[in-house]
Design a protein around this motif. Sequence first.
Motif, PDB file in Angstrom:
ATOM      1  N   LYS A   1       0.829  -1.042   0.104  1.00  0.00           N
ATOM      2  CA  LYS A   1       0.100   0.108   0.009  1.00  0.00           C
ATOM      3  C   LYS A   1       0.929   0.923  -0.088  1.00  0.00           C
ATOM      4  N   LEU A   2       0.655   1.943  -1.048  1.00  0.00           N
ATOM      5  CA  LEU A   2       1.430   3.205  -1.112  1.00  0.00           C
ATOM      6  C   LEU A   2       0.505   4.387  -0.790  1.00  0.00           C
ATOM      7  N   ASP A   3       1.062   5.717  -0.590  1.00  0.00           N
ATOM      8  CA  ASP A   3       0.484   6.917  -0.447  1.00  0.00           C
ATOM      9  C   ASP A   3       1.317   7.789  -1.041  1.00  0.00           C
ATOM     10  N   TYR A   4       1.439   7.810  -2.485  1.00  0.00           N
ATOM     11  CA  TYR A   4       2.566   8.444  -3.178  1.00  0.00           C
ATOM     12  C   TYR A   4       2.379   9.924  -3.397  1.00  0.00           C
ATOM     13  N   LYS A   5       3.287  10.786  -2.982  1.00  0.00           N
ATOM     14  CA  LYS A   5       3.200  11.991  -3.059  1.00  0.00           C
ATOM     15  C   LYS A   5       4.702  12.561  -3.533  1.00  0.00           C
ATOM     16  N   LYS A   6       4.666  12.369  -4.757  1.00  0.00           N
ATOM     17  CA  LYS A   6       5.834  12.885  -5.397  1.00  0.00           C
ATOM     18  C   LYS A   6       5.933  14.467  -5.355  1.00  0.00           C
ATOM     19  N   TYR A   7       7.262  15.003  -4.793  1.00  0.00           N
ATOM     20  CA  TYR A   7       7.312  16.217  -4.917  1.00  0.00           C
ATOM     21  C   TYR A   7       7.865  16.642  -6.227  1.00  0.00           C
ATOM     22  N   ASP A   8       6.934  17.553  -6.996  1.00  0.00           N
ATOM     23  CA  ASP A   8       7.050  17.996  -8.275  1.00  0.00           C
ATOM     24  C   ASP A   8       6.994  19.492  -8.075  1.00  0.00           C
ATOM     25  N   TYR A   9       8.046  20.402  -8.550  1.00  0.00           N
ATOM     26  CA  TYR A   9       8.236  21.673  -8.692  1.00  0.00           C
ATOM     27  C   TYR A   9       7.173  22.345  -9.160  1.00  0.00           C
ATOM     28  N   ASP A  10       6.792  21.720 -10.455  1.00  0.00           N
ATOM     29  CA  ASP A  10       5.522  22.419 -11.093  1.00  0.00           C
ATOM     30  C   ASP A  10       4.223  22.098 -10.778  1.00  0.00           C
ATOM     31  N   ALA A  11       4.096  21.175  -9.635  1.00  0.00           N
ATOM     32  CA  ALA A  11       2.695  20.793  -9.208  1.00  0.00           C
ATOM     33  C   ALA A  11       2.774  21.474  -7.514  1.00  0.00           C
ATOM     34  N   GLY A  12       1.810  20.710  -6.780  1.00  0.00           N
ATOM     35  CA  GLY A  12       1.533  20.761  -5.760  1.00  0.00           C
ATOM     36  C   GLY A  12       0.882  22.238  -5.406  1.00  0.00           C
ATOM     37  N   LEU A  13       0.871  22.571  -4.002  1.00  0.00           N
ATOM     38  CA  LEU A  13       0.308  23.946  -3.647  1.00  0.00           C
ATOM     39  C   LEU A  13       1.059  24.851  -3.853  1.00  0.00           C
ATOM     40  N   ALA A  14       0.380  25.819  -4.473  1.00  0.00           N
ATOM     41  CA  ALA A  14       0.844  27.287  -4.670  1.00  0.00           C
ATOM     42  C   ALA A  14       2.437  27.480  -5.246  1.00  0.00           C
ATOM     43  N   PRO A  15       2.306  26.788  -6.579  1.00  0.00           N
ATOM     44  CA  PRO A  15       3.673  26.606  -7.284  1.00  0.00           C
ATOM     45  C   PRO A  15       4.125  28.259  -7.642  1.00  0.00           C
ATOM     46  N   TYR A  16       3.402  29.040  -8.011  1.00  0.00           N
ATOM     47  CA  TYR A  16       3.621  30.380  -8.416  1.00  0.00           C
ATOM     48  C   TYR A  16       4.227  30.958  -7.224  1.00  0.00           C
ATOM     49  N   PHE A  17       3.910  30.867  -5.954  1.00  0.00           N
ATOM     50  CA  PHE A  17       3.867  31.499  -4.754  1.00  0.00           C
ATOM     51  C   PHE A  17       5.563  30.817  -4.400  1.00  0.00           C
ATOM     52  N   ARG A  18       5.657  29.890  -4.423  1.00  0.00           N
ATOM     53  CA  ARG A  18       7.019  29.013  -4.156  1.00  0.00           C
ATOM     54  C   ARG A  18       7.954  29.527  -5.062  1.00  0.00           C
ATOM     55  N   GLU A  19       7.656  29.873  -6.453  1.00  0.00           N
ATOM     56  CA  GLU A  19       8.719  30.365  -7.355  1.00  0.00           C
ATOM     57  C   GLU A  19       8.903  31.723  -7.042  1.00  0.00           C
ATOM     58  N   GLU A  20       8.121  32.440  -6.481  1.00  0.00           N
ATOM     59  CA  GLU A  20       8.420  34.159  -6.206  1.00  0.00           C
ATOM     60  C   GLU A  20       9.156  33.879  -4.981  1.00  0.00           C
ATOM     61  N   VAL A  21       8.798  33.056  -3.990  1.00  0.00           N
ATOM     62  CA  VAL A  21       9.792  33.025  -2.641  1.00  0.00           C
ATOM     63  C   VAL A  21      11.230  32.588  -3.160  1.00  0.00           C
ATOM     64  N   ARG A  22      11.416  31.734  -4.172  1.00  0.00           N
ATOM     65  CA  ARG A  22      12.593  31.061  -4.490  1.00  0.00           C
ATOM     66  C   ARG A  22      13.362  32.503  -4.874  1.00  0.00           C
ATOM     67  N   LYS A  23      12.938  33.211  -5.845  1.00  0.00           N
ATOM     68  CA  LYS A  23      13.319  34.660  -6.433  1.00  0.00           C
ATOM     69  C   LYS A  23      13.719  35.443  -5.156  1.00  0.00           C
ATOM     70  N   LYS A  24      12.982  35.532  -4.311  1.00  0.00           N
ATOM     71  CA  LYS A  24      13.270  36.433  -2.910  1.00  0.00           C
ATOM     72  C   LYS A  24      14.440  35.899  -2.388  1.00  0.00           C
ATOM     73  N   LEU A  25      14.509  34.555  -2.186  1.00  0.00           N
ATOM     74  CA  LEU A  25      15.529  33.889  -1.502  1.00  0.00           C
ATOM     75  C   LEU A  25      16.848  34.014  -2.223  1.00  0.00           C
ATOM     76  N   LEU A  26      17.160  33.812  -3.527  1.00  0.00           N
ATOM     77  CA  LEU A  26      18.254  34.301  -4.200  1.00  0.00           C
ATOM     78  C   LEU A  26      18.647  35.529  -4.027  1.00  0.00           C
ATOM     79  N   LYS A  27      17.888  36.366  -4.184  1.00  0.00           N
ATOM     80  CA  LYS A  27      18.081  37.875  -3.803  1.00  0.00           C
ATOM     81  C   LYS A  27      18.790  38.161  -2.414  1.00  0.00           C
ATOM     82  N   TRP A  28      18.109  37.523  -1.546  1.00  0.00           N
ATOM     83  CA  TRP A  28      18.423  37.549  -0.374  1.00  0.00           C
ATOM     84  C   TRP A  28      20.006  36.966   0.187  1.00  0.00           C
ATOM     85  N   SER A  29      20.091  35.735  -0.505  1.00  0.00           N
ATOM     86  CA  SER A  29      21.483  35.061  -0.327  1.00  0.00           C
ATOM     87  C   SER A  29      22.634  35.756  -1.223  1.00  0.00           C
TER      88      SER A  29
END
Length: 749
Positions: A261-289
Motif C-alpha cells: 500500500k502506497l500513498d505516493y506524494k511525489k514532490y514536483d516543482y511544477d505541481a503541488g500547492l502554490a507553485p507560483y508563490f513558491r517560485e516567487e519565494v525562491r526568487k526572493k531567497l536568491l536575492k537575499w542570499s
Amino acid sequence: MILRKISSPYLRFGLLALLGILVIGFLFVMSVYLGAWGKVPSKKELSSFEYQRATEVYSADSVLIGKYFLYDRQPVPFEQFPEQLIQALISIEDERFYDHSGVDATSLLRVGIKSILLQDKSSGGGSTLTQQLAKNLYPRKDRQQSNLVVDKIKEMIMASRLEDSYSKKEILTLYLNTVSFGDNTFGVESTALKFFNKHTKDLNLEESAVLVGMLKATYGYNPRVFPENSLRRRNLVLQSMANNDFLTDSEKDSLTQLPLKLDYKKYDYDAGLAPYFREEVRKKLLKWSADEKQNGNDYNIYTNGLKVYTTLDYKMQRIAESVMRKHMKSLQGQFEKSYGKRAPWTSNTKIIEKAVRATPHYKKLVANGLSAKQAWDSLEHKRNMTFEDWSGDRTLMASTIDSVKHYLKFLNTGSLAIDAKTGAVRTWIGGIDFKNFKFDHVAQSQRQVGSTFKPIVYTAALEVGIPPCAYFSASEVEYENLKGWSPSNSGNKDEAYLNYSMEESLSNSVNTVAVKVMEATGIDNVIVQAKKMGVFSKLPEQPSLALGTGEIYANELAGVYASYVNDGMAVLPYLIETITDQKDSVLVNFEPKRAKNRAFSTQTRQIMLEMMKSTINTGTASRIRTTYKMQNDIAGKTGTTQNNKDAWFVALTPKLVSVTWVGLDNHEIGFKSTSLGQGANAALPLFALWYKELGRDKKYDPITKAKFERPSKYVLDQMDCDPVKRDGFFKRLFTDPNKKKTKKFRRKN
C-alpha cells in the motif's frame, strides 16, 4: 633461506610468484592509500562532513509546501528511526555490522571465492554499510570496470576511517540520511514522505521493509514502477529479519501476506500547492542570499537546508486554488462557446503567425539559418503530442503550430489576498497551471487595470476639496484637443439628462463622470495621489488614465487598496516571515513594510469606503449580495478594460484585501462580449466563492465576521444626498441626447 630448502623448482616458483603478487598487491594498496590514484578523504574531512540538505518552505501555519534542492534530502536524527527500520537494514545489507570495523573480511572471502573462483554473479558485492556510506559521501566519478578495484580499496580505507571517527549509531544515521532511493530522492525521510506520505518515525514494519528493499536496485524495486518486484523484495527483507531473529516465523508469515500500500506524494516543482508563490519565494531567497554574500555570509538555498517560514495560509490557498479551477473551467467553456467556429486562435491568421514567430522553436530554427517558410514548414511536422485542458490530457498527432493554437485560447488568471494591516500574503495564484504557463500574473504581469483605478481618481478629488455630493453630468463629451476622444458609458441615451453624485458614479462605474472628475481634480494631482498610495508603476499622463489605461501589477494594486482599511497607509505585500538555518537558529526576520505617512485624510478614507460599499450593495458588484447571498462587510471595485481584454475585481474587507485579474496572455484576444468578460462576471466569482468557503470555517470567523468601523456623523452628513439628479424639463427639451457636446479637456486647474 626457506626457499632454498624446497627441493621442487615448481613449488619454489609458485611461492615466489605468490610472494610477488602479495608485494605488488601491498604496494598497489599503499599507492591508493597515499593518493597516487586520486586523493582519499582524510579522517578529519570525513569527521567534518555536512549534508547537502534541501531548503524547506513552510506556510504560516507550519505546513511543508515545497523544497528547493539539488538532492532531495531531509536528514533526521537517529532517534526518529524506528527500531524495525534498523533491524531490516542490518538483516539484508550487513548482518555483521556490529562486529566489523568497516570491512567485513568474511564477506570479502565469500565474494572472492564465489565470484572469482566459482564465477557466481549472485554472490553480491561484499560491501559493508560503512563502505556503502563511504560511496554515498564520495560517489565514484568513473564507472569504468578498470577503476573498480581502486574505488573498492578507497572505500575500504574510508570505511576504516569512518569507523574510527563515528560510533555505529552515527554511521547508521549518516547512511540512512545520505543513501539514494532513486528519483533524485536521498535519505529515508524524503523517501518515506514520497512513498507513504509519512515521516520516518511513523513507518510501520512492512513499510520499513519496502524502503530498505529498494536499496538493492532503486529502479528495479521502485514500488510505484514495479510493485510486484517491490513486494517480492519486501518479503525477502522480512525473511532476512526472521533469519536474524528480529521476527518470529509466524510474524514473518503474517506480514508477507499484507498487500503493498502506497500513498505516493511525489514532490514536483511544477505541481503541488502554490507553485507560483513558491517560485516567487525562491526568487526572493536568491536575492537575499546574494545580499548576504556581500556581507560575508555564504548561503546556498539548494544545499544548506534552510527553513523558510512564509506568510501563506495553507487552507486559504487550498480553497482559493480549488475555487479557481472550478470557476476557470466553467468560464473557459463559455468563452470558447461564445466564439464558436470563428475563434481568433483558429481563424485569425495574423494572430496565429505572430504567436508562432514568438516561440523559442521558431526563433531557434531561424537562428540556425532556415528561412521563415522553412521554419514554418518544419513546425507543421506532426508527431505524437499531449494537449492539456480542463477536461484532462489528450495525446494526438499534432504539430508545434497546432500546439500554439491550442494554448492561445486559454483564459488565465492572477489573484492574491493580503493582510490589510501588514501586507502579509495569504493566498497567491499566478496562473491556471504552472506546468504550462510559467508566467506569473501577480508579480510579472502589468495590465491595464480599468475601473479599479477610479477610486484613486475619486480619492484625489476629495483631497483637493471636491465634496462627495458634487454632481457631474453623465452626458458624453467629445474632447477637441484629444483628437476627438469621446469616452462613453454602456448605459442608454437617457444618461445624457442625468447628473451623478460621486458615490453613485463610482459605484456604477460611470466612465463619462470619471473623466470629468479627473478633469476637475487635475491629472497631476491624480498621479501624485496614486504615488502616495503606493503606485510605483509609471502612469500615462493622459485623461484616459481615469478609465484605468495605466498598467499596474496585481500585487502593487493590492498594496494600494490596503490604504483604505489601514488608516490611509499603503503596504508592500511580502511573502517571507523568517529564515532559519538547519538548527532552527533565526537568520533573518522580515518586517512588514508600510508607508510612513497617510496618503489621505481619515475623512477621505471613510468616504471612499462608503462609496465602495455601495459598489457591492447596489453597484457593479451587487451580485455579491444577489447571486452569492453574502452579507459580510465588503467594499470593492470591478474593472473591465477596453474591448474586454482584462477583467478585474478588488475586494476590501476589514482584515483582507483581495485582487483578482482574468484575461488572456495574448493582448489581441479579448472576451467576445462585455456580459461575459466584465469584472463582475469573470473575476468577481473567484473572490466570492473563496470568501464564502472561508465563512463556513469557524477558524476564519475573526476575518469573515469582522466589521468596518462606523463612519463619523460628519462623513454621513457629507454623503447625505440624492444619488442622481435629472435635468429639468426645459433643459431636457433643448438637449439632443444623440448629439455629443464638444469641448477642450483642461489638463490643469
